[in-house]
Design a protein around this motif. Sequence first.
Motif, PDB file in Angstrom:
ATOM      1  N   GLU A 281       0.987  -1.199  -0.042  1.00 25.08           N
ATOM      2  CA  GLU A 281      -0.196  -0.130   0.019  1.00 25.08           C
ATOM      3  C   GLU A 281       0.850   1.326   0.087  1.00 25.08           C
ATOM      4  O   GLU A 281       0.612   2.229  -1.029  1.00 25.08           O
ATOM      5  CB  GLU A 281      -0.959   0.001   1.104  1.00 25.08           C
ATOM      6  CG  GLU A 281      -1.865   1.296   1.150  1.00 25.08           C
ATOM      7  CD  GLU A 281      -3.007   1.383   2.302  1.00 25.08           C
ATOM      8  OE1 GLU A 281      -3.483   2.257   2.480  1.00 25.08           O
ATOM      9  OE2 GLU A 281      -3.000   0.105   3.183  1.00 25.08           O
TER      10      GLU A 281
ATOM     11  N   ARG B 257       0.694   4.150  -2.895  1.00 29.94           N
ATOM     12  CA  ARG B 257       0.145   5.375  -2.816  1.00 29.94           C
ATOM     13  C   ARG B 257       1.458   6.346  -3.166  1.00 29.94           C
ATOM     14  O   ARG B 257       0.915   7.340  -3.830  1.00 29.94           O
ATOM     15  CB  ARG B 257      -0.104   5.519  -1.290  1.00 29.94           C
ATOM     16  CG  ARG B 257      -1.238   4.892  -0.644  1.00 29.94           C
ATOM     17  CD  ARG B 257      -1.534   5.211   0.789  1.00 29.94           C
ATOM     18  NE  ARG B 257      -2.794   4.734   1.127  1.00 29.94           N
ATOM     19  CZ  ARG B 257      -4.010   5.400   1.173  1.00 29.94           C
ATOM     20  NH1 ARG B 257      -4.359   6.526   0.324  1.00 29.94           N
ATOM     21  NH2 ARG B 257      -5.018   4.685   1.557  1.00 29.94           N
TER      22      ARG B 257
ATOM     23  N   ILE C  58      -7.233   1.527  -0.788  1.00 30.22           N
ATOM     24  CA  ILE C  58      -7.228   2.840  -1.314  1.00 30.22           C
ATOM     25  C   ILE C  58      -8.488   3.577  -1.615  1.00 30.22           C
ATOM     26  O   ILE C  58      -9.063   2.747  -2.596  1.00 30.22           O
ATOM     27  CB  ILE C  58      -5.802   3.171  -2.125  1.00 30.22           C
ATOM     28  CG1 ILE C  58      -4.713   2.635  -1.493  1.00 30.22           C
ATOM     29  CG2 ILE C  58      -5.799   4.609  -2.463  1.00 30.22           C
ATOM     30  CD1 ILE C  58      -3.338   2.514  -2.694  1.00 30.22           C
TER      31      ILE C  58
END
Length: 121
Positions: free
Chosen positions: A24, A28, A64
């Motif tokens: 993640e 991101r 997300i």
Amino acid sequence: MIRGIRGAITVKENIEEEIVPATERLMREIIKQNGISPETVASVFVSVTEELTAAFPAKALRQIEGWAYVPVMCMQEVPVPGSLPKCIRVMFHADTEICQEDIKHVYLEGATVLRPDLLKA
């Protein structure tokens, strides 16, 4: 134009609590540095080295907000002797006007050794 946006990160242990958050973090950062939105992404490929079996790293993208409908596929890297262990690699296929040499590829943790030529200050 569809461009490939690459990235990689390493983890210390083969546990979901490391694999998913690390993936993640990487995703991101790729999204942020390249200013991409889910509507411009055709698909995302995620690969792991053979010793990472505790989780599907694609799960990270689902965490997300707004990315639930982007197709993601996990696969195993070719187990080449001497390759970087405990490594997660990501490839976004995004529609962008950014020229190829201006794409910001992201390599974090131990993965910075993979493509130092692609890292930009």
